[in-house]
Design a protein around this motif. Structure first.
Motif, PDB file in Angstrom:
ATOM      1  N   PRO A  41       0.861  -1.416   0.080  1.00  0.00           N
ATOM      2  CA  PRO A  41      -0.014  -0.121  -0.083  1.00  0.00           C
ATOM      3  C   PRO A  41       0.819   1.121  -0.042  1.00  0.00           C
ATOM      4  O   PRO A  41       1.775   1.226   0.495  1.00  0.00           O
ATOM      5  N   ALA A  42       0.209   2.308  -0.591  1.00  0.00           N
ATOM      6  CA  ALA A  42       1.030   3.709  -0.579  1.00  0.00           C
ATOM      7  C   ALA A  42       1.068   3.984   0.942  1.00  0.00           C
ATOM      8  O   ALA A  42       0.434   3.895   2.211  1.00  0.00           O
ATOM      9  N   ASP A  43       2.306   4.696   1.269  1.00  0.00           N
ATOM     10  CA  ASP A  43       2.591   5.221   2.465  1.00  0.00           C
ATOM     11  C   ASP A  43       1.657   6.245   3.001  1.00  0.00           C
ATOM     12  O   ASP A  43       1.311   7.252   2.085  1.00  0.00           O
ATOM     13  N   MET A  44       1.282   6.251   4.162  1.00  0.00           N
ATOM     14  CA  MET A  44       0.181   7.047   4.702  1.00  0.00           C
ATOM     15  C   MET A  44       1.203   8.415   5.042  1.00  0.00           C
ATOM     16  O   MET A  44       2.135   8.315   5.365  1.00  0.00           O
ATOM     17  N   LEU A  45       0.362   9.559   5.136  1.00  0.00           N
ATOM     18  CA  LEU A  45       1.022  10.692   5.694  1.00  0.00           C
ATOM     19  C   LEU A  45       1.084  10.691   7.055  1.00  0.00           C
ATOM     20  O   LEU A  45       0.144   9.859   7.896  1.00  0.00           O
ATOM     21  N   PRO A  46       1.982  11.181   7.766  1.00  0.00           N
ATOM     22  CA  PRO A  46       2.007  11.145   9.173  1.00  0.00           C
ATOM     23  C   PRO A  46       0.888  12.011   9.829  1.00  0.00           C
ATOM     24  O   PRO A  46       0.520  12.764   9.346  1.00  0.00           O
ATOM     25  N   GLU A  47       0.475  11.298  11.039  1.00  0.00           N
ATOM     26  CA  GLU A  47      -0.758  12.019  11.737  1.00  0.00           C
ATOM     27  C   GLU A  47      -0.044  13.207  12.577  1.00  0.00           C
ATOM     28  O   GLU A  47       1.247  13.234  13.122  1.00  0.00           O
ATOM     29  N   PRO A  48      -0.936  14.025  12.957  1.00  0.00           N
ATOM     30  CA  PRO A  48      -0.503  15.383  13.574  1.00  0.00           C
ATOM     31  C   PRO A  48      -0.391  14.664  14.910  1.00  0.00           C
ATOM     32  O   PRO A  48      -1.063  13.871  15.547  1.00  0.00           O
ATOM     33  N   THR A  49       0.592  15.264  15.676  1.00  0.00           N
ATOM     34  CA  THR A  49       0.577  14.704  17.232  1.00  0.00           C
ATOM     35  C   THR A  49       0.182  16.090  18.039  1.00  0.00           C
ATOM     36  O   THR A  49       0.246  17.186  17.758  1.00  0.00           O
ATOM     37  N   PRO A  50      -0.057  15.715  19.211  1.00  0.00           N
ATOM     38  CA  PRO A  50      -0.883  16.770  19.902  1.00  0.00           C
ATOM     39  C   PRO A  50       0.249  17.729  20.599  1.00  0.00           C
ATOM     40  O   PRO A  50       1.479  17.199  20.691  1.00  0.00           O
ATOM     41  N   ASP A  51      -0.146  18.730  20.883  1.00  0.00           N
ATOM     42  CA  ASP A  51       0.988  19.785  21.592  1.00  0.00           C
ATOM     43  C   ASP A  51       0.922  19.583  22.915  1.00  0.00           C
ATOM     44  O   ASP A  51      -0.179  19.384  23.731  1.00  0.00           O
ATOM     45  N   TRP A  52       2.146  19.253  23.741  1.00  0.00           N
ATOM     46  CA  TRP A  52       2.106  18.903  24.883  1.00  0.00           C
ATOM     47  C   TRP A  52       2.905  19.863  25.738  1.00  0.00           C
ATOM     48  O   TRP A  52       3.393  19.910  26.607  1.00  0.00           O
ATOM     49  N   ASP A  53       2.231  21.432  25.463  1.00  0.00           N
ATOM     50  CA  ASP A  53       2.689  22.394  26.169  1.00  0.00           C
ATOM     51  C   ASP A  53       2.472  22.675  27.911  1.00  0.00           C
ATOM     52  O   ASP A  53       1.588  22.253  28.369  1.00  0.00           O
TER      53      ASP A  53
END
Length: 76
Positions: free
Chosen positions: A64-76
């Motif tokens: 399968p085609a590579d998936m785009l990376p998922e956004p990570t939550p901001d840990w401020d």
């Protein structure tokens, strides 16, 4: 596959090995039960072992085609 008794295998071991080198498989029996098999030593890759599983089927083996990376939550 040829079947031989233990006593015959002992007496003709060199001839049996020559037959195995030529591609034959030999079963060795004791009291009518198979106790060992002599088979040719043919190096195989895993792909060769499973090749028959996908050669005659309509299995899609394309990656399968590579998936785009998922956004990570901001840990401020």
């Amino acid at each position: 596959m040829r079947t031989v008794q233990v006593a015959e295998a002992k007496a003709k071991f060199s001839a049996l090995l020559a037959a195995v080198e030529a591609g034959e498989e030999i079963s060795i029996t004791r009291h009518g039960k198979i106790v060992a098999r002599i088979v040719p030593d043919t190096p195989r890759m895993a792909a060769d072992v499973f090749r028959s599983c996908w050669e005659d089927t309509d299995v899609d083996l394309e990656a399968p085609a590579d998936m785009l990376p998922e956004p990570t939550p901001d840990w401020d």
